[in-house]
Write a protein that holds these residues in place. Structure first.
Motif, PDB file in Angstrom:
ATOM      1  N   LYS A   1      -2.824   3.231  -1.316  1.00 40.92           N
ATOM      2  CA  LYS A   1      -4.162   3.464  -0.795  1.00 40.92           C
ATOM      3  C   LYS A   1      -5.204   2.727  -1.617  1.00 40.92           C
ATOM      4  O   LYS A   1      -5.172   2.732  -2.843  1.00 40.92           O
ATOM      5  CB  LYS A   1      -4.466   4.954  -0.777  1.00 40.92           C
ATOM      6  CG  LYS A   1      -3.581   5.735   0.191  1.00 40.92           C
ATOM      7  CD  LYS A   1      -3.952   7.191   0.246  1.00 40.92           C
ATOM      8  CE  LYS A   1      -3.075   7.950   1.225  1.00 40.92           C
ATOM      9  NZ  LYS A   1      -3.452   9.380   1.306  1.00 40.92           N
ATOM     10  N   GLN A   2      -6.143   2.101  -0.912  1.00 44.11           N
ATOM     11  CA  GLN A   2      -7.261   1.412  -1.535  1.00 44.11           C
ATOM     12  C   GLN A   2      -8.557   2.006  -1.000  1.00 44.11           C
ATOM     13  O   GLN A   2      -8.536   3.103  -0.435  1.00 44.11           O
ATOM     14  CB  GLN A   2      -7.139  -0.093  -1.260  1.00 44.11           C
ATOM     15  CG  GLN A   2      -5.839  -0.680  -1.819  1.00 44.11           C
ATOM     16  CD  GLN A   2      -5.543  -2.081  -1.333  1.00 44.11           C
ATOM     17  OE1 GLN A   2      -6.222  -2.604  -0.458  1.00 44.11           O
ATOM     18  NE2 GLN A   2      -4.502  -2.693  -1.894  1.00 44.11           N
ATOM     19  N   ASN A   3      -9.703   1.323  -1.179  1.00 49.09           N
ATOM     20  CA  ASN A   3     -10.988   1.906  -0.795  1.00 49.09           C
ATOM     21  C   ASN A   3     -11.036   2.292   0.686  1.00 49.09           C
ATOM     22  O   ASN A   3     -11.163   3.457   1.031  1.00 49.09           O
ATOM     23  CB  ASN A   3     -12.118   0.938  -1.123  1.00 49.09           C
ATOM     24  CG  ASN A   3     -12.309   0.787  -2.622  1.00 49.09           C
ATOM     25  OD1 ASN A   3     -11.995   1.703  -3.372  1.00 49.09           O
ATOM     26  ND2 ASN A   3     -12.807  -0.360  -3.059  1.00 49.09           N
ATOM     27  N   ARG A   4     -10.984   1.315   1.548  1.00 47.64           N
ATOM     28  CA  ARG A   4     -11.054   1.581   2.978  1.00 47.64           C
ATOM     29  C   ARG A   4      -9.830   1.044   3.706  1.00 47.64           C
ATOM     30  O   ARG A   4      -9.888   0.722   4.888  1.00 47.64           O
ATOM     31  CB  ARG A   4     -12.319   0.936   3.568  1.00 47.64           C
ATOM     32  CG  ARG A   4     -13.620   1.452   2.975  1.00 47.64           C
ATOM     33  CD  ARG A   4     -13.891   2.871   3.394  1.00 47.64           C
ATOM     34  NE  ARG A   4     -14.113   2.985   4.822  1.00 47.64           N
ATOM     35  CZ  ARG A   4     -14.215   4.129   5.482  1.00 47.64           C
ATOM     36  NH1 ARG A   4     -14.062   5.271   4.825  1.00 47.64           N
ATOM     37  NH2 ARG A   4     -14.433   4.144   6.779  1.00 47.64           N
ATOM     38  N   SER A   5      -8.733   0.977   3.014  1.00 42.62           N
ATOM     39  CA  SER A   5      -7.510   0.452   3.612  1.00 42.62           C
ATOM     40  C   SER A   5      -6.299   0.972   2.857  1.00 42.62           C
ATOM     41  O   SER A   5      -6.416   1.557   1.771  1.00 42.62           O
ATOM     42  CB  SER A   5      -7.515  -1.082   3.614  1.00 42.62           C
ATOM     43  OG  SER A   5      -7.478  -1.569   2.282  1.00 42.62           O
ATOM     44  N   THR A   6      -5.146   0.754   3.443  1.00 39.10           N
ATOM     45  CA  THR A   6      -3.876   1.128   2.814  1.00 39.10           C
ATOM     46  C   THR A   6      -2.891  -0.022   2.997  1.00 39.10           C
ATOM     47  O   THR A   6      -2.692  -0.504   4.118  1.00 39.10           O
ATOM     48  CB  THR A   6      -3.290   2.402   3.432  1.00 39.10           C
ATOM     49  OG1 THR A   6      -4.205   3.475   3.256  1.00 39.10           O
ATOM     50  CG2 THR A   6      -1.964   2.757   2.786  1.00 39.10           C
ATOM     51  N   ARG A   7      -2.307  -0.463   1.901  1.00 35.94           N
ATOM     52  CA  ARG A   7      -1.303  -1.530   1.959  1.00 35.94           C
ATOM     53  C   ARG A   7       0.061  -0.890   2.172  1.00 35.94           C
ATOM     54  O   ARG A   7       0.437   0.070   1.482  1.00 35.94           O
ATOM     55  CB  ARG A   7      -1.299  -2.356   0.678  1.00 35.94           C
ATOM     56  CG  ARG A   7      -0.337  -3.549   0.726  1.00 35.94           C
ATOM     57  CD  ARG A   7      -0.414  -4.377  -0.549  1.00 35.94           C
ATOM     58  NE  ARG A   7       0.454  -5.552  -0.468  1.00 35.94           N
ATOM     59  CZ  ARG A   7       1.740  -5.549  -0.784  1.00 35.94           C
ATOM     60  NH1 ARG A   7       2.310  -4.421  -1.207  1.00 35.94           N
ATOM     61  NH2 ARG A   7       2.461  -6.657  -0.681  1.00 35.94           N
ATOM     62  N   LEU A   8       0.817  -1.431   3.116  1.00 35.72           N
ATOM     63  CA  LEU A   8       2.121  -0.888   3.481  1.00 35.72           C
ATOM     64  C   LEU A   8       3.203  -1.909   3.141  1.00 35.72           C
ATOM     65  O   LEU A   8       3.056  -3.095   3.429  1.00 35.72           O
ATOM     66  CB  LEU A   8       2.165  -0.590   4.984  1.00 35.72           C
ATOM     67  CG  LEU A   8       0.940   0.107   5.576  1.00 35.72           C
ATOM     68  CD1 LEU A   8       1.044   0.155   7.084  1.00 35.72           C
ATOM     69  CD2 LEU A   8       0.801   1.512   5.002  1.00 35.72           C
ATOM     70  N   GLN A   9       4.262  -1.423   2.550  1.00 36.88           N
ATOM     71  CA  GLN A   9       5.389  -2.289   2.219  1.00 36.88           C
ATOM     72  C   GLN A   9       6.690  -1.561   2.546  1.00 36.88           C
ATOM     73  O   GLN A   9       6.933  -0.448   2.073  1.00 36.88           O
ATOM     74  CB  GLN A   9       5.384  -2.674   0.738  1.00 36.88           C
ATOM     75  CG  GLN A   9       6.533  -3.614   0.352  1.00 36.88           C
ATOM     76  CD  GLN A   9       6.627  -3.826  -1.150  1.00 36.88           C
ATOM     77  OE1 GLN A   9       6.464  -2.882  -1.927  1.00 36.88           O
ATOM     78  NE2 GLN A   9       6.886  -5.056  -1.578  1.00 36.88           N
ATOM     79  N   CYS A  10       7.520  -2.204   3.352  1.00 33.12           N
ATOM     80  CA  CYS A  10       8.813  -1.632   3.727  1.00 33.12           C
ATOM     81  C   CYS A  10       9.912  -2.623   3.343  1.00 33.12           C
ATOM     82  O   CYS A  10       9.814  -3.815   3.623  1.00 33.12           O
ATOM     83  CB  CYS A  10       8.858  -1.344   5.225  1.00 33.12           C
ATOM     84  SG  CYS A  10      10.380  -0.531   5.732  1.00 33.12           S
ATOM     85  N   ILE A  11      10.971  -2.112   2.693  1.00 37.86           N
ATOM     86  CA  ILE A  11      12.072  -2.957   2.242  1.00 37.86           C
ATOM     87  C   ILE A  11      13.403  -2.297   2.629  1.00 37.86           C
ATOM     88  O   ILE A  11      13.597  -1.099   2.428  1.00 37.86           O
ATOM     89  CB  ILE A  11      12.032  -3.185   0.720  1.00 37.86           C
ATOM     90  CG1 ILE A  11      10.745  -3.902   0.309  1.00 37.86           C
ATOM     91  CG2 ILE A  11      13.241  -3.995   0.260  1.00 37.86           C
ATOM     92  CD1 ILE A  11      10.598  -4.103  -1.175  1.00 37.86           C
ATOM     93  N   ALA A  12      14.308  -3.105   3.186  1.00 34.76           N
ATOM     94  CA  ALA A  12      15.684  -2.675   3.468  1.00 34.76           C
ATOM     95  C   ALA A  12      16.626  -3.644   2.769  1.00 34.76           C
ATOM     96  O   ALA A  12      16.442  -4.864   2.853  1.00 34.76           O
ATOM     97  CB  ALA A  12      15.943  -2.655   4.969  1.00 34.76           C
ATOM     98  N   ARG A  13      17.624  -3.114   2.095  1.00 29.79           N
ATOM     99  CA  ARG A  13      18.529  -3.956   1.309  1.00 29.79           C
ATOM    100  C   ARG A  13      19.984  -3.746   1.730  1.00 29.79           C
ATOM    101  O   ARG A  13      20.391  -2.646   2.085  1.00 29.79           O
ATOM    102  CB  ARG A  13      18.385  -3.651  -0.184  1.00 29.79           C
ATOM    103  CG  ARG A  13      16.982  -3.857  -0.734  1.00 29.79           C
ATOM    104  CD  ARG A  13      16.948  -3.677  -2.252  1.00 29.79           C
ATOM    105  NE  ARG A  13      15.592  -3.700  -2.775  1.00 29.79           N
ATOM    106  CZ  ARG A  13      14.895  -4.805  -3.021  1.00 29.79           C
ATOM    107  NH1 ARG A  13      15.453  -5.984  -2.793  1.00 29.79           N
ATOM    108  NH2 ARG A  13      13.657  -4.743  -3.491  1.00 29.79           N
TER     109      ARG A  13
END
Length: 275
Positions: free
Chosen positions: A154-166
């Motif tokens: 979570k950031q100020n007015r946004s959210t960074r999303l990261q998805c990883i499958a291995r």
């Protein structure tokens, strides 16, 4: 037609009949190759690859070939021990018997150690007295994810999303969604990690304009289309921060109650003045 011509025709017919009888007596035919089209790696029951054939002799050779190679990964002759090639060495249950008859008891492969590198085309080949028959069929050994993570920053007015499958096989598709809608702008990449296995990553940013307190459902969807396999990770988030949203909801509720209270007082005051 003179007598010599008649003799020639009769001789030709005789030779044709003999040749036909020879082919019939020594016919080799493969009726069916039976194997799983798709199976998960390290499936506890393993995989059985079977070959149903007809051969009118006990002196024949059965071979299993892999992909485009002419070097057998398995070879067997009746009343002998099979010869196992490098690909399947240590992966077969050699005690398995497909039949009680000596002419086809060792025809099948029982693979007990399944790995993705065993995916490919298998050909059953039977050779007898110079005659040959073969039939092919493909098998896919898929590998589900070894690790699957969805990280929200979570950031100020946004959210960074990261998805990883291995550690998946075959080549995967990895998609980020919000409220069941795929992100239009997301960065996706897939790369080889360990032998035939793949790793995949997808990233995106969720932006919010203005007050937005309804929770968002974030989904990361992993798919192996060739294998018909799918998995997903889900998270429920408040983009502006859950506490702020609750405070906003409380303030809105308080304002509504105050408005109703003032409306009630005004109504009774008007009624008293009228009386």
């Amino acid at each position: 037609m003179n007598s010599s011509n008649v003799c020639e025709v009769a001789m030709c017919l005789f030779i044709i009949v003999l040749f036909t009888d020879f082919l019939t007596l020594n016919a080799v035919k493969i009726e069916k190759v039976i194997l799983p089209d798709v199976i998960q790696s390290q499936a506890p029951e393993g995989a059985i690859l079977d070959c149903l054939y007809t051969v009118n002799s006990s002196q024949f050779t059965l071979q299993w070939l892999f992909n485009n190679s002419d070097v057998p990964v398995y070879e067997w002759k009746p009343n002998t021990e099979p010869v196992v090639g490098e690909l399947l060495e240590g992966r077969l249950d050699l005690s398995y018997r497909a039949s009680t008859f000596s002419t086809d008891e060792r025809r099948a492969l029982h693979i007990v150690s399944l790995e993705p590198n065993l995916s490919g085309e298998y050909t059953c080949k039977v050779v007898s007295d110079g005659l040959e028959a073969r039939l092919s069929r493909s098998m896919l050994v898929f590998s589900p994810e070894r690790d699957f993570t969805l990280v929200l920053q979570k950031q100020n007015r946004s959210t960074r999303l990261q998805c990883i499958a291995r550690g998946v096989y075959p080549k995967p598709e990895l998609t980020l969604e919000h409220d069941s809608v795929p992100f239009v702008r997301q960065q996706q990449r897939v790369w080889r990690s360990d032998g035939p296995l793949f790793d995949a990553e997808s990233t995106a940013t969720l932006h919010v304009n203005g007050e937005y307190c309804r929770p968002r459902r974030i989904t990361c969807r992993l798919q192996l289309p060739q294998a018909g396999y799918a998995a997903m990770k889900k998270e429920l988030i408040y983009v502006d921060g859950q506490q702020n949203c609750r405070n906003g909801s409380s303030a809105s509720t308080s304002s509504t109650i105050l408005f109703l209270a003032l409306l009630t007082i005004t109504f009774y005051s008007s009624k008293t003045a009228f009386l």
